[in-house]
Design an enzyme around this catalytic site. Structure first.
Site, PDB file in Angstrom:
ATOM      1  N   GLY A  16       0.840  -1.212   0.000  1.00 39.41           N
ATOM      2  CA  GLY A  16       0.000   0.000   0.000  1.00 39.41           C
ATOM      3  C   GLY A  16       0.862   1.243   0.000  1.00 39.41           C
ATOM      4  O   GLY A  16       0.572   2.228   0.673  1.00 39.41           O
ATOM      5  N   ALA A  17       1.953   1.187  -0.793  1.00 42.42           N
ATOM      6  CA  ALA A  17       2.953   2.265  -0.751  1.00 42.42           C
ATOM      7  C   ALA A  17       2.665   3.365  -1.764  1.00 42.42           C
ATOM      8  O   ALA A  17       3.405   4.335  -1.848  1.00 42.42           O
ATOM      9  CB  ALA A  17       4.343   1.674  -0.996  1.00 42.42           C
ATOM     10  N   GLY A  20      -1.033   7.699   0.765  1.00 46.05           N
ATOM     11  CA  GLY A  20      -1.332   7.783   2.188  1.00 46.05           C
ATOM     12  C   GLY A  20      -0.180   7.410   3.112  1.00 46.05           C
ATOM     13  O   GLY A  20       0.985   7.788   2.898  1.00 46.05           O
ATOM     14  N   ILE A  21      -0.524   6.643   4.138  1.00 42.78           N
ATOM     15  CA  ILE A  21       0.423   6.321   5.208  1.00 42.78           C
ATOM     16  C   ILE A  21       1.566   5.444   4.691  1.00 42.78           C
ATOM     17  O   ILE A  21       2.721   5.606   5.106  1.00 42.78           O
ATOM     18  CB  ILE A  21      -0.356   5.639   6.360  1.00 42.78           C
ATOM     19  CG1 ILE A  21      -1.332   6.654   6.993  1.00 42.78           C
ATOM     20  CG2 ILE A  21       0.582   5.059   7.403  1.00 42.78           C
ATOM     21  CD1 ILE A  21      -2.401   6.030   7.880  1.00 42.78           C
ATOM     22  N   SER A 145      -6.089  -0.976  13.188  1.00 43.64           N
ATOM     23  CA  SER A 145      -6.799   0.275  13.484  1.00 43.64           C
ATOM     24  C   SER A 145      -7.456   0.139  14.849  1.00 43.64           C
ATOM     25  O   SER A 145      -7.782  -0.971  15.286  1.00 43.64           O
ATOM     26  CB  SER A 145      -7.875   0.519  12.428  1.00 43.64           C
ATOM     27  OG  SER A 145      -8.761   1.532  12.869  1.00 43.64           O
ATOM     28  N   TYR A 170     -14.941  -3.556   7.593  1.00 43.20           N
ATOM     29  CA  TYR A 170     -13.586  -3.020   7.779  1.00 43.20           C
ATOM     30  C   TYR A 170     -13.094  -3.314   9.205  1.00 43.20           C
ATOM     31  O   TYR A 170     -11.973  -3.806   9.397  1.00 43.20           O
ATOM     32  CB  TYR A 170     -13.593  -1.515   7.515  1.00 43.20           C
ATOM     33  CG  TYR A 170     -12.278  -0.822   7.789  1.00 43.20           C
ATOM     34  CD1 TYR A 170     -11.144  -1.076   7.020  1.00 43.20           C
ATOM     35  CD2 TYR A 170     -12.170   0.112   8.828  1.00 43.20           C
ATOM     36  CE1 TYR A 170      -9.938  -0.432   7.272  1.00 43.20           C
ATOM     37  CE2 TYR A 170     -10.969   0.762   9.084  1.00 43.20           C
ATOM     38  CZ  TYR A 170      -9.853   0.481   8.305  1.00 43.20           C
ATOM     39  OH  TYR A 170      -8.662   1.121   8.570  1.00 43.20           O
TER      40      TYR A 170
HETATM   41  N1  LIG Z   1      -6.260   6.850   7.528  1.00 43.71           N
HETATM   42  C1  LIG Z   1      -6.681   6.513   8.733  1.00 43.71           C
HETATM   43  O1  LIG Z   1      -7.287   7.329   9.462  1.00 43.71           O
HETATM   44  C2  LIG Z   1      -6.419   5.122   9.252  1.00 43.71           C
HETATM   45  C3  LIG Z   1      -6.853   4.831  10.558  1.00 43.71           C
HETATM   46  C4  LIG Z   1      -6.623   3.557  11.050  1.00 43.71           C
HETATM   47  C5  LIG Z   1      -5.952   2.629  10.272  1.00 43.71           C
HETATM   48  N2  LIG Z   1      -5.543   2.939   9.008  1.00 43.71           N
HETATM   49  C6  LIG Z   1      -4.832   1.916   8.230  1.00 43.71           C
HETATM   50  O2  LIG Z   1      -3.705   2.495   7.602  1.00 43.71           O
HETATM   51  C7  LIG Z   1      -3.353   1.724   6.450  1.00 43.71           C
HETATM   52  C8  LIG Z   1      -3.058   2.660   5.289  1.00 43.71           C
HETATM   53  O3  LIG Z   1      -4.243   3.310   4.906  1.00 43.71           O
HETATM   54  P1  LIG Z   1      -4.301   4.828   4.416  1.00 43.71           P
HETATM   55  O4  LIG Z   1      -5.161   5.545   5.379  1.00 43.71           O
HETATM   56  O5  LIG Z   1      -2.933   5.315   4.121  1.00 43.71           O
HETATM   57  O6  LIG Z   1      -5.175   4.673   3.079  1.00 43.71           O
HETATM   58  P2  LIG Z   1      -4.858   4.869   1.538  1.00 43.71           P
HETATM   59  O7  LIG Z   1      -4.180   6.162   1.267  1.00 43.71           O
HETATM   60  O8  LIG Z   1      -6.160   4.602   0.857  1.00 43.71           O
HETATM   61  O9  LIG Z   1      -3.813   3.711   1.228  1.00 43.71           O
HETATM   62  C9  LIG Z   1      -4.189   2.386   1.030  1.00 43.71           C
HETATM   63  C10 LIG Z   1      -3.142   1.719   0.173  1.00 43.71           C
HETATM   64  O10 LIG Z   1      -3.559   0.350  -0.079  1.00 43.71           O
HETATM   65  C11 LIG Z   1      -3.457   0.115  -1.470  1.00 43.71           C
HETATM   66  N3  LIG Z   1      -4.400  -0.909  -1.954  1.00 43.71           N
HETATM   67  C12 LIG Z   1      -5.741  -0.906  -1.842  1.00 43.71           C
HETATM   68  N4  LIG Z   1      -6.259  -1.975  -2.497  1.00 43.71           N
HETATM   69  C13 LIG Z   1      -5.213  -2.651  -3.010  1.00 43.71           C
HETATM   70  C14 LIG Z   1      -5.088  -3.817  -3.811  1.00 43.71           C
HETATM   71  N5  LIG Z   1      -6.164  -4.511  -4.242  1.00 43.71           N
HETATM   72  N6  LIG Z   1      -3.858  -4.244  -4.179  1.00 43.71           N
HETATM   73  C15 LIG Z   1      -2.757  -3.551  -3.790  1.00 43.71           C
HETATM   74  N7  LIG Z   1      -2.810  -2.425  -3.040  1.00 43.71           N
HETATM   75  C16 LIG Z   1      -4.022  -1.986  -2.665  1.00 43.71           C
HETATM   76  C17 LIG Z   1      -3.785   1.460  -2.107  1.00 43.71           C
HETATM   77  O11 LIG Z   1      -3.384   1.469  -3.467  1.00 43.71           O
HETATM   78  P3  LIG Z   1      -4.012   2.515  -4.528  1.00 43.71           P
HETATM   79  O12 LIG Z   1      -3.213   3.775  -4.380  1.00 43.71           O
HETATM   80  O13 LIG Z   1      -3.795   1.844  -5.828  1.00 43.71           O
HETATM   81  O14 LIG Z   1      -5.454   2.704  -4.179  1.00 43.71           O
HETATM   82  C18 LIG Z   1      -3.004   2.388  -1.214  1.00 43.71           C
HETATM   83  O15 LIG Z   1      -1.636   2.409  -1.570  1.00 43.71           O
HETATM   84  C19 LIG Z   1      -4.519   0.762   6.232  1.00 43.71           C
HETATM   85  O16 LIG Z   1      -4.152  -0.520   6.697  1.00 43.71           O
HETATM   86  C20 LIG Z   1      -5.626   1.325   7.091  1.00 43.71           C
HETATM   87  O17 LIG Z   1      -6.527   0.323   7.537  1.00 43.71           O
HETATM   88  C21 LIG Z   1      -5.768   4.180   8.483  1.00 43.71           C
END
Ligand SMILES: NC(=O)c1ccc[n+]([C@@H]2O[C@H](COP(=O)([O-])OP(=O)(O)OC[C@H]3O[C@@H](n4cnc5c(N)ncnc54)[C@H](OP(=O)(O)O)[C@@H]3O)[C@@H](O)[C@H]2O)c1
Length: 280
Positions: A16-17, A20-21, A145, A170
């Protein structure tokens, strides 16, 4: 003296690089001198993410592999390709996740959140474990999370066929991340490989936008994304956690996870069911 020198020249894989995070985690690790292997599913987003990491870190040891985690064969392909190209894996960061607003299925026919958020890191980790054990000391970091507290594992409807509410599903997958960590840490005792999980904080990313059900673009700037990456980077690099395993962190501190997530029978059962579903 800095406490995170361990990470220099280590090989890290971040899923997920592309945004976002995970993207901020990648540039932070690259800044600390690690070799960073970024996983993205889209060529354009993968290239743009790599350029950003190169630009932010000045470190040239940055690679991108394109893999869709909604495909178990592609995950198997990634494990093979990774092992052919890299001699070791010191840090595996399972960060990719998705929250589709309507129920969708993966290439293998599994509900998409369960497939991408749980089965994908479960399979990838298992396939890379022999290399990580040979590379020890090594660390596995599962991005969960705080919403795991409200999750449950319903073995009668793991694929959410009867009922699909995106945020409930989720939370269930984020509970699965902690249960996976619980069982993994137990199995890795004495191996030199640790497994921990974390809540990154609330950050305005694509995924957060879906969680909130809004249509506006993700709004976090680089500083906010770095805040979101801080606990992952801490677990990947700090000497303080070198020998800590099976724990849940938030804001760079150990926190109490839900009691359900520490249920060893449940963790073991989920492991067995997941192993069958991914063909291990
Ligand atoms: N943001 C928050 O407030 C929050 C809070 C608690 C936990 N988290 C956790 O933090 C982690 C990162 O999330 P984020 O908030 O940074 O969200 P994000 O920006 O949506 O990042 C998610 C990443 O996962 C990738 N991904 C999704 N579906 C995929 C697939 N089928 N194959 C390969 N890669 C895939 C996305 O790729 P694409 O760029 O191609 O979509 C993106 O790089 C997650 O595990 C999330 O549950 C986030």
């Amino acid at each position: 003296m800095q406490d995170n020198l361990w990470i220099k020249d280590k090989i890290c894989l971040v899923t997920g690089a592309s945004s976002g995070i995970g993207l901020a985690t990648s540039w932070q690790l690259a800044k600390l001198g690690a070799t960073v292997v970024m996983i993205a599913r889209d060529d354009d987003r993968g290239r743009a993410a790599k350029l950003k990491v190169l630009d932010k870190s000045g470190n040239q040891n940055v690679h991108v592999f394109l893999v869709d985690f909604a495909s178990l064969p592609q995950i198997r392909g990634l494990a093979k390709k990774f092992q052919a190209k890299f001699p070791a894996l010191h840090v595996l960061i399972n960060n990719a996740a998705v929250i589709p607003l309507n129920r969708q299925t993966s290439e293998d026919g599994y509900e998409l959140q369960f497939a991408v958020n749980h089965l994908a890191p479960f399979l990838l980790t298992n396939l890379l474990l022999p290399l990580m054990k040979a590379s020890q000391p090594a660390r596995i970091i599962n991005v969960s999370s705080s919403v795991h507290h409200s999750g449950r594992i319903n073995f009668d409807d793991l694929q959410s066929k009867r009922r699909y509410h995106p945020n409930h599903v989720y939370a269930n997958t984020k509970l699965a991340n902690v249960l996976f960590t619980t069982q993994l840490a137990k199995m890795l005792l004495g191996s030199g490989v640790t497994a921990n999980c974390l809540h990154p904080g609330v950050i305005d990313t694509k995924l957060y936008k879906n969680y909130m059900g809004t249509v506006r673009p993700a709004g976090a700037d680089d500083d906010e994304l770095e805040r979101g990456a801080a606990t992952t980077v801490y677990l990947a690099s700090s000497g303080e956690v070198a020998n800590i395993s099976g724990k849940y962190f938030a804001y760079q501190q150990e926190r109490q996870p839900s009691s359900t997530s520490q249920n060893e029978d449940l963790a073991q059962r989920l492991w067995q069911v997941s192993a069958k579903l991914v063909g291990l």
